[in-house]
Design a protein around this motif. Structure first.
Motif, PDB file in Angstrom:
ATOM      1  N   LEU A 206       0.826  -1.215   0.000  1.00 27.31           N
ATOM      2  CA  LEU A 206       0.000   0.000   0.000  1.00 27.31           C
ATOM      3  C   LEU A 206       0.858   1.261   0.000  1.00 27.31           C
ATOM      4  N   LEU A 207       1.978   1.201   0.702  1.00 25.00           N
ATOM      5  CA  LEU A 207       2.830   2.392   0.838  1.00 25.00           C
ATOM      6  C   LEU A 207       3.468   2.836  -0.481  1.00 25.00           C
ATOM      7  N   LYS A 208       3.324   2.047  -1.501  1.00 25.64           N
ATOM      8  CA  LYS A 208       3.822   2.450  -2.820  1.00 25.64           C
ATOM      9  C   LYS A 208       2.992   3.598  -3.396  1.00 25.64           C
ATOM     10  N   LYS A 209       1.796   3.790  -2.820  1.00 26.69           N
ATOM     11  CA  LYS A 209       0.938   4.898  -3.243  1.00 26.69           C
ATOM     12  C   LYS A 209       1.006   6.013  -2.204  1.00 26.69           C
ATOM     13  N   GLU A 210       1.090   7.223  -2.666  1.00 28.44           N
ATOM     14  CA  GLU A 210       1.311   8.371  -1.797  1.00 28.44           C
ATOM     15  C   GLU A 210       0.200   8.557  -0.767  1.00 28.44           C
ATOM     16  N   LYS A 211      -1.052   8.279  -1.164  1.00 26.48           N
ATOM     17  CA  LYS A 211      -2.160   8.529  -0.231  1.00 26.48           C
ATOM     18  C   LYS A 211      -2.076   7.614   1.000  1.00 26.48           C
ATOM     19  N   TYR A 212      -1.577   6.405   0.800  1.00 29.37           N
ATOM     20  CA  TYR A 212      -1.442   5.493   1.930  1.00 29.37           C
ATOM     21  C   TYR A 212      -0.225   5.865   2.779  1.00 29.37           C
ATOM     22  N   LYS A 213       0.809   6.348   2.141  1.00 24.34           N
ATOM     23  CA  LYS A 213       1.978   6.804   2.890  1.00 24.34           C
ATOM     24  C   LYS A 213       1.602   7.971   3.795  1.00 24.34           C
ATOM     25  N   THR A 214       0.780   8.881   3.262  1.00 25.37           N
ATOM     26  CA  THR A 214       0.299  10.019   4.056  1.00 25.37           C
ATOM     27  C   THR A 214      -0.553   9.536   5.224  1.00 25.37           C
ATOM     28  N   PHE A 215      -1.448   8.582   4.945  1.00 25.53           N
ATOM     29  CA  PHE A 215      -2.333   8.060   5.996  1.00 25.53           C
ATOM     30  C   PHE A 215      -1.517   7.452   7.136  1.00 25.53           C
ATOM     31  N   TYR A 216      -0.576   6.575   6.822  1.00 30.93           N
ATOM     32  CA  TYR A 216       0.184   5.893   7.865  1.00 30.93           C
ATOM     33  C   TYR A 216       1.148   6.832   8.582  1.00 30.93           C
ATOM     34  N   THR A 217       1.635   7.849   7.879  1.00 23.04           N
ATOM     35  CA  THR A 217       2.503   8.845   8.522  1.00 23.04           C
ATOM     36  C   THR A 217       1.724   9.618   9.580  1.00 23.04           C
ATOM     37  N   GLU A 218       0.496   9.990   9.254  1.00 22.54           N
ATOM     38  CA  GLU A 218      -0.343  10.731  10.201  1.00 22.54           C
ATOM     39  C   GLU A 218      -0.842   9.836  11.333  1.00 22.54           C
ATOM     40  N   LEU A 219      -1.024   8.549  11.044  1.00 23.22           N
ATOM     41  CA  LEU A 219      -1.503   7.606  12.052  1.00 23.22           C
ATOM     42  C   LEU A 219      -0.406   7.239  13.058  1.00 23.22           C
ATOM     43  N   LEU A 220       0.838   7.284  12.624  1.00 17.99           N
ATOM     44  CA  LEU A 220       1.975   6.777  13.403  1.00 17.99           C
ATOM     45  C   LEU A 220       2.003   7.252  14.858  1.00 17.99           C
ATOM     46  N   PRO A 221       1.924   8.563  15.140  1.00 17.16           N
ATOM     47  CA  PRO A 221       2.033   8.996  16.544  1.00 17.16           C
ATOM     48  C   PRO A 221       0.849   8.584  17.419  1.00 17.16           C
ATOM     49  N   LYS A 222      -0.232   8.151  16.810  1.00 12.75           N
ATOM     50  CA  LYS A 222      -1.425   7.758  17.561  1.00 12.75           C
ATOM     51  C   LYS A 222      -1.414   6.275  17.931  1.00 12.75           C
ATOM     52  N   LEU A 223      -0.447   5.538  17.416  1.00 13.28           N
ATOM     53  CA  LEU A 223      -0.409   4.092  17.607  1.00 13.28           C
ATOM     54  C   LEU A 223       0.272   3.708  18.914  1.00 13.28           C
ATOM     55  N   PRO A 224      -0.047   2.520  19.455  1.00 13.19           N
ATOM     56  CA  PRO A 224       0.711   1.990  20.595  1.00 13.19           C
ATOM     57  C   PRO A 224       2.182   1.834  20.206  1.00 13.19           C
ATOM     58  N   GLU A 225       3.046   1.823  21.201  1.00 12.27           N
ATOM     59  CA  GLU A 225       4.486   1.837  20.940  1.00 12.27           C
ATOM     60  C   GLU A 225       4.947   0.681  20.055  1.00 12.27           C
ATOM     61  N   ASN A 226       4.446  -0.533  20.329  1.00 11.95           N
ATOM     62  CA  ASN A 226       4.915  -1.674  19.540  1.00 11.95           C
ATOM     63  C   ASN A 226       4.472  -1.577  18.080  1.00 11.95           C
ATOM     64  N   GLU A 227       3.286  -1.016  17.843  1.00 13.51           N
ATOM     65  CA  GLU A 227       2.833  -0.831  16.464  1.00 13.51           C
ATOM     66  C   GLU A 227       3.594   0.315  15.795  1.00 13.51           C
ATOM     67  N   GLN A 228       3.933   1.338  16.572  1.00 14.84           N
ATOM     68  CA  GLN A 228       4.739   2.443  16.031  1.00 14.84           C
ATOM     69  C   GLN A 228       6.064   1.927  15.477  1.00 14.84           C
ATOM     70  N   VAL A 229       6.671   1.006  16.204  1.00 13.53           N
ATOM     71  CA  VAL A 229       7.963   0.461  15.770  1.00 13.53           C
ATOM     72  C   VAL A 229       7.823  -0.202  14.406  1.00 13.53           C
ATOM     73  N   GLN A 230       6.794  -1.020  14.252  1.00 12.79           N
ATOM     74  CA  GLN A 230       6.618  -1.745  12.995  1.00 12.79           C
ATOM     75  C   GLN A 230       6.286  -0.810  11.834  1.00 12.79           C
ATOM     76  N   ILE A 231       5.348   0.099  12.049  1.00 12.38           N
ATOM     77  CA  ILE A 231       4.950   1.013  10.963  1.00 12.38           C
ATOM     78  C   ILE A 231       6.090   1.977  10.645  1.00 12.38           C
ATOM     79  N   GLY A 232       6.821   2.398  11.682  1.00 13.83           N
ATOM     80  CA  GLY A 232       7.969   3.280  11.452  1.00 13.83           C
ATOM     81  C   GLY A 232       8.997   2.634  10.548  1.00 13.83           C
ATOM     82  N   LYS A 233       9.274   1.366  10.780  1.00 19.92           N
ATOM     83  CA  LYS A 233      10.224   0.640   9.933  1.00 19.92           C
ATOM     84  C   LYS A 233       9.740   0.583   8.490  1.00 19.92           C
ATOM     85  N   LEU A 234       8.460   0.320   8.317  1.00 20.33           N
ATOM     86  CA  LEU A 234       7.912   0.210   6.960  1.00 20.33           C
ATOM     87  C   LEU A 234       7.950   1.554   6.234  1.00 20.33           C
TER      88      LEU A 234
END
Length: 690
Positions: free
Chosen positions: A659-687
């Motif tokens: 999904l991250l190959k498309k800009e709209k999903y990259k924007t979505f996950y970037t904005e979602l990142l700080p709202k996630l639990p710490e363990n999920e932040q680690v995984q999404i941050g890596k991606l």
């Protein structure tokens, strides 16, 4: 008690060295599991013998906090690392007793699934390859065998299962302490606990061993198909192996989101919920093979344990082969040879790239399991069944409760036979690849397999030349793979030419043959609609799922009728039919218009953590197809990235990566990142950084 604040400069001791100097005999553990904190606290008493004077003794313990350490009732100095507890002192030859308290919050090995809120909480362990020492101070080295006695305190509304015999239960306030005891030593990786809400049934084997079988209360109607042939398999293996079941009781229980098919914990096998089936699901996926495999491990792996990974085939090869022998007992010779053939096919294909032989700790699972089983079949056929049985019996009795290597097993073969074990070892254990010619020669001892090879030889022949042969086979009572092969060889034949044979196949009433028709008929002629609709009534959830999708796609005017017919179907534990139905119902314009949002919400609900991973994955896959912009599904994927089951977390990461190959999903996950639990932040941050 004094704890050293800094790591001492200690001489390095491998556990193999420690075993020569220190022999741990038995342990009494009393633990409490906290499902809210996901912690284990407990007290432990180890009895051990010092064989040679030592100044450091090691116990594996990952990320644990210790207190109140005493050896022989005296304060014990100790050092902890993130992997070990190190006892420091002047340890004299003789018997000693170590006592301590500990607390752990395991990162792995002890798993918590479901929740008390949704009434499906389960807690279970998986020690092999994951290390029991994450939840109980023990020994990662399989050569250190200990007699375990474990007491587990937990909420009185739950069942607690562990190794050995249940000695007693004590209720205090809102908890029950369950006390289990083993009579003989075992490796630490075989220690287990399982906590959940279970019903149970008990049978007694021919030799008097209690066979206790568990299921979740809502699944009690599935006891018979799930545990079908269990006692027959048990009695067969005891007789075939020639050594009485080595433990006092045998328990089996399924748990949600188990990491593998099953695990042979001593006297208490845990297996995957996927194998809990009703009488229809039994035809597609059943517990027979896993049941027999894990039971065989009670002798091969639990009673006698390989010294190292190099000799792992002595466990997995034996368990795989004796599971095949068990299937031969309950399902017949043809089934036995068919399974051997399918394994040979896998091994032949893998041999093109798999260059590591069995006697190597880095060998593939396919080599340890399937090639190991084939090696034993070759050996058994070469030595003779009775001599092989005698050698196995001697081997198990000589090395019971000990550790072994391949030479020690082959030495027992040499005592009963003049078979060339050196040549066997070189050809089957020390050389990569697969001996196809040897395998075919052994397979052809079976009449069914001879016919199957003859049928395979017709693959390149024109349909007209083999039509009569196909017709004869479809009308006969031969084992189903022959009829399946007929169907597969007709795949590319125009329907008008094969119609007569397709009807014969459909009228066999064999679920496997009819499923082959469902799988290979790309276009269903209108005139055959009624015949193919009958497949929706087959005793197979896989066939129902396949044909529903095919009919819905090819006959749009019948979509509503098809959906009405299948609206109450659920399928396996992963609700395969329900998910397929919901997806098709949402895609059908004129079907239940007023209920679309309700149907969508049901499918969306299946993505949440209260369900097993396979159902969640199926629901996510279908929802991303239906509505790839649903932020609820996108967030559900983030939670899946931290799931304990690696297959599911891998799926989620790969899906997000795509999904991250498309800009709209990259924007979505970037904005979602700080709202996630710490363990999920680690995984999404890596991606996001890839």
């Amino acid at each position: 008690m004094k704890q050293l604040l800094a790591l001492l400069l200690l001489p390095f001791f491998s556990f193999s060295q420690q075993i020569q100097a220190v022999d741990f005999k038995s342990v009494i553990g009393k633990i409490t599991v906290n499902s809210t904190e996901k912690t284990v606290t407990g007290s432990v008493i180890y009895d051990f013998e010092v064989l040679k004077p030592v100044d450091t003794i090691y116990i594996d313990a990952h990320d644990m906090v210790f207190s109140n350490l005493e050896t022989d009732a005296k304060n014990q100095e100790f050092v902890t690392t993130n992997k070990q507890l190190k006892l420091v002192g002047d340890f004299k030859i003789g018997h000693h007793q170590l006592a301590f308290d500990y607390k752990a919050k395991p990162r792995q090995t002890l798993y918590f699934t479901g929740s008390e809120a949704t009434n499906n909480l389960e807690i279970w362990t998986q020690g092999q390859g994951k290390y029991t020492s994450f939840w109980f101070p023990s020994f990662d080295d399989v050569n250190e065998k200990v007699i375990f006695s474990l007491s587990v305190a937990f909420d009185k509304n739950y069942e607690v299962i562990s190794n050995g015999v249940l000695v007693d239960k004590a209720e205090i306030a809102d908890k029950i302490t369950w006390h289990y005891k083993m009579q003989n030593p075992m490796s630490s990786y075989l220690l287990m606990i399982a906590i959940g809400k279970f019903d149970k049934k008990q049978e007694i084997s021919a030799s008097g061993i209690p066979l206790i079988m568990y299921l979740q209360p809502e699944e009690v109607a599935k006891f018979e198909p799930t545990y079908r042939y269990s006692r027959q398999i048990f009695d067969f293996l005891e007789n075939e192996i020639g050594v009485k079941f080595p433990w006092e009781v045998y328990k089996q229980l399924p748990v949600h989101d188990f990491l593998y098919g099953g695990m042979e914990n001593t006297s208490a096998t845990i297996f995957a919920q996927d194998y809990v089936v009703d009488s229809i699901g039994f035809n597609d996926r059943n517990y027979i093979n896993v049941n027999a495999h894990e039971l065989a491990h009670q002798w091969f792996g639990d009673l006698v344990t390989a010294k190292s990974g190099k000799h792992h085939w002595l466990q997995e090869g034996f368990a795989t082969y004796y599971a095949l022998l068990s299937q031969q007992e309950v399902l017949g010779d043809d089934r036995f040879y068919w399974e051997l053939y399918q394994n040979a096919e896998q091994l032949q294909q893998a041999s093109k790239t798999d260059t590591i032989p069995i006697l190597n700790e880095k060998a593939s699972s396919l080599s340890f399991y399937e090639k190991g089983a084939w090696a034993l079949h070759v050996l058994r056929e070469g030595v003779g069944k009775e001599s092989f049985r005698k050698a196995v019996k001697n081997y198990l009795e000589k090395y019971q409760f000990k550790n072994v290597d391949t030479d020690e097993f082959l030495a027992e073969i040499n005592k009963v036979s003049k078979y060339d074990t050196a040549a066997f070892r070189k050809k089957w254990l020390e050389t990569s690849g697969f001996e196809v010619a040897d395998a075919i020669a052994l397979l052809k001892k079976n009449t069914f397999m001879k016919k199957y090879f003859d049928l395979l030889s017709l693959q390149e022949k024109p349909f007209s030349e083999k039509k009569k042969t196909f017709e004869k086979l479809l009308k006969s009572d031969v084992f189903y793979p022959l009829k399946e092969e007929v169907v597969f060889q007709m795949t590319a034949v125009p329907f008008r030419e094969k119609k007569e044979l397709v009807l014969l196949a459909l009228h066999t009433n064999d679920v496997h043959v009819r499923q082959a028709i469902a799988n290979t008929t790309a276009e269903i002629p209108t005139a055959m609609y009624v015949e193919f609709v009958k497949l929706l009534d087959d005793k197979s959830y896989l066939t129902k799922e396949i044909i529903l999708g095919n009919l819905w796609k090819q006959f749009p005017e019948q979509q509503v009728e098809l959906l009405e017919k299948m609206k109450n179907e659920i399928g396996f534990n992963d609700r395969n039919l329900r998910v397929r139905w919901l997806t098709l119902a949402l895609m059908t314009k004129d079907f239940q218009k007023e209920s679309k949002s309700k149907l969508y919400d049901e499918l969306l609900d299946y993505t949440t953590p209260k369900y097993e991973s396979q159902l969640r994955q199926n629901a996510m896959t279908n929802l991303l197809f239906l509505n790839p912009n649903d932020t609820n599904v996108l967030q559900a994927l983030t939670n899946a990235t931290v799931h304990h089951k690696w297959q599911f977390s891998k799926f989620a990461r790969e899906k997000i990566r795509s999904l991250l190959k498309k800009e709209k999903y990259k924007t979505f996950y970037t904005e979602l990142l700080p709202k996630l639990p710490e363990n999920e932040q680690v995984q999404i941050g890596k991606l996001l950084k890839e």
